[in-house]
Design an enzyme around this catalytic site. Structure first.
Site, PDB file in Angstrom:
ATOM      1  N   LYS A  11      72.340  -9.548 -41.758  1.00 21.25           N
ATOM      2  CA  LYS A  11      72.179  -8.492 -40.755  1.00 21.25           C
ATOM      3  C   LYS A  11      71.248  -8.914 -39.609  1.00 21.25           C
ATOM      4  CE  LYS A  11      73.255  -4.544 -43.781  1.00 21.25           C
ATOM      5  NZ  LYS A  11      72.711  -3.313 -44.432  1.00 21.25           N
ATOM      6  N   PHE A  59      71.878   9.120 -41.901  1.00 21.61           N
ATOM      7  CA  PHE A  59      71.415   7.794 -41.485  1.00 21.61           C
ATOM      8  C   PHE A  59      72.458   7.039 -40.659  1.00 21.61           C
ATOM      9  CE2 PHE A  59      73.246   7.292 -45.772  1.00 21.61           C
ATOM     10  CZ  PHE A  59      74.144   6.246 -45.577  1.00 21.61           C
ATOM     11  N   ARG A  87      76.632  -9.093 -55.045  1.00 19.75           N
ATOM     12  CA  ARG A  87      75.860  -7.837 -55.106  1.00 19.75           C
ATOM     13  C   ARG A  87      74.605  -8.020 -55.967  1.00 19.75           C
ATOM     14  NH1 ARG A  87      77.187  -3.390 -51.751  1.00 19.75           N
ATOM     15  NH2 ARG A  87      76.427  -2.023 -53.389  1.00 19.75           N
ATOM     16  N   ARG A 104      67.054  -8.592 -51.297  1.00 15.14           N
ATOM     17  CA  ARG A 104      66.363  -7.396 -50.786  1.00 15.14           C
ATOM     18  C   ARG A 104      65.007  -7.207 -51.462  1.00 15.14           C
ATOM     19  NH1 ARG A 104      71.888  -3.755 -50.820  1.00 15.14           N
ATOM     20  NH2 ARG A 104      72.498  -4.045 -48.633  1.00 15.14           N
ATOM     21  N   GLU A 128      87.208  -5.442 -45.539  1.00 14.51           N
ATOM     22  CA  GLU A 128      86.108  -5.951 -44.722  1.00 14.51           C
ATOM     23  C   GLU A 128      86.320  -7.411 -44.320  1.00 14.51           C
ATOM     24  OE1 GLU A 128      82.572  -5.107 -46.987  1.00 14.51           O
ATOM     25  OE2 GLU A 128      82.849  -2.942 -46.810  1.00 14.51           O
TER      26      GLU A 128
HETATM   27  P1  DAT Z   1      74.911  -1.139 -49.540  1.00 13.20           P
HETATM   28  O1  DAT Z   1      74.572  -1.828 -48.248  1.00 13.20           O
HETATM   29  O2  DAT Z   1      73.953  -1.538 -50.636  1.00 13.20           O
HETATM   30  O3  DAT Z   1      76.351  -1.294 -49.938  1.00 13.20           O
HETATM   31  P2  DAT Z   1      75.562   1.594 -48.757  1.00 13.20           P
HETATM   32  O4  DAT Z   1      76.974   1.140 -48.584  1.00 13.20           O
HETATM   33  O5  DAT Z   1      75.316   2.812 -49.594  1.00 13.20           O
HETATM   34  O6  DAT Z   1      74.644   0.422 -49.339  1.00 13.20           O
HETATM   35  O7  DAT Z   1      74.928   1.878 -47.325  1.00 13.20           O
HETATM   36  C1  DAT Z   1      75.187   1.019 -46.240  1.00 13.20           C
HETATM   37  C2  DAT Z   1      73.908   0.791 -45.502  1.00 13.20           C
HETATM   38  O8  DAT Z   1      73.457   2.037 -44.935  1.00 13.20           O
HETATM   39  C3  DAT Z   1      72.745   0.313 -46.368  1.00 13.20           C
HETATM   40  O9  DAT Z   1      72.732  -1.087 -46.519  1.00 13.20           O
HETATM   41  C4  DAT Z   1      71.555   0.813 -45.612  1.00 13.20           C
HETATM   42  C5  DAT Z   1      72.035   2.108 -44.996  1.00 13.20           C
HETATM   43  N1  DAT Z   1      71.668   3.258 -45.813  1.00 13.20           N
HETATM   44  C6  DAT Z   1      72.276   3.666 -46.943  1.00 13.20           C
HETATM   45  N2  DAT Z   1      71.665   4.748 -47.450  1.00 13.20           N
HETATM   46  C7  DAT Z   1      70.649   5.039 -46.607  1.00 13.20           C
HETATM   47  C8  DAT Z   1      69.646   6.030 -46.583  1.00 13.20           C
HETATM   48  N3  DAT Z   1      69.559   6.986 -47.505  1.00 13.20           N
HETATM   49  N4  DAT Z   1      68.753   6.000 -45.553  1.00 13.20           N
HETATM   50  C9  DAT Z   1      68.829   5.046 -44.595  1.00 13.20           C
HETATM   51  N5  DAT Z   1      69.750   4.077 -44.566  1.00 13.20           N
HETATM   52  C10 DAT Z   1      70.652   4.077 -45.564  1.00 13.20           C
HETATM   53 MG    MG Z   2      78.093  -0.499 -49.116  1.00 11.41          MG
END
Ligand code: DAT
Ligand code: MG
Length: 151
Positions: A11, A59, A87, A104, A128
């Site tokens: 990122k 978010f 993952r 992370r 993706e």
């Molecule tokens: P991941 O990236 O682990 O697959 P995700 O698909 O649930 O997680 O969310 C995509 C991205 O969005 C994640 O990397 C960071 C952001 N994100 C997710 N949940 C969030 C939250 N509660 N507050 C802020 N950012 C969030």
């Molecule tokens: Mg995700």
């Protein structure tokens, strides 16, 4: 043993912090093969496609602003269980809860700056990878080490 492809994004925070190489190194050390890799800046349109599942969440605007804010390294990794292995190396979404030894857990502090994306499942991975790579940008090749990585 499922041979899979997955989409990784290093990122914008990782590129700006100069730790893209460290992130890639951790993934590469698993033995997974880099099938495709490019530096690009994600457009609003691509961000909306990529993160469509999160539209409407509180978010979401911040997520799109962040992911479009600078270059990312997009990588297609290939190999046995590429999705779940990636993952596991990434760690859980919130760095505050991510285990030590994960990307992370070791390299990030904040859920909004969590350094890496990796596809969550086979359907997401296929979709993706297709968003970021044309078929002719994914190289099928063998490595001299392959027999030392997979029986
Ligand atoms: P991941 O990236 O682990 O697959 P995700 O698909 O649930 O997680 O969310 C995509 C991205 O969005 C994640 O990397 C960071 C952001 N994100 C997710 N949940 C969030 C939250 N509660 N507050 C802020 N950012 C969030
Ligand atoms: Mg995700």
């Amino acid at each position: 043993m499922a041979h899979e492809k997955t989409l990784i994004l290093v990122k914008p925070d990782a590129v700006q912090r100069g730790i893209a190489g460290q992130v890639i190194d951790r993934l590469e050390r698993t033995g997974l093969r880099i099938a495709g890799m490019k530096l690009l800046q994600i457009s609003e349109e691509l961000a909306a496609e990529h993160y469509g599942e999160h539209v409407g969440k509180p978010f979401y605007p911040g997520l799109v602003e962040f992911i479009t804010s600078g270059p990312v390294v997009a990588i297609c990794l290939a190999g046995p269980n590429a999705i779940s292995i990636s993952r596991k190396v990434m760690g859980t979404t919130n760095p505050a809860a991510a285990a030590a030894g994960t990307v992370r857990g070791d390299l990030a502090l904040d859920i909004g700056r969590n350094v890496i994306h990796g596809s969550a499942n086979e359907a997401d991975a296929a979709r993706e990878v297709g968003l970021y790579f044309n078929d002719d940008e994914l190289l099928d090749y063998t490595r001299a080490i392959d027999g030392w990585v997979v029986e």
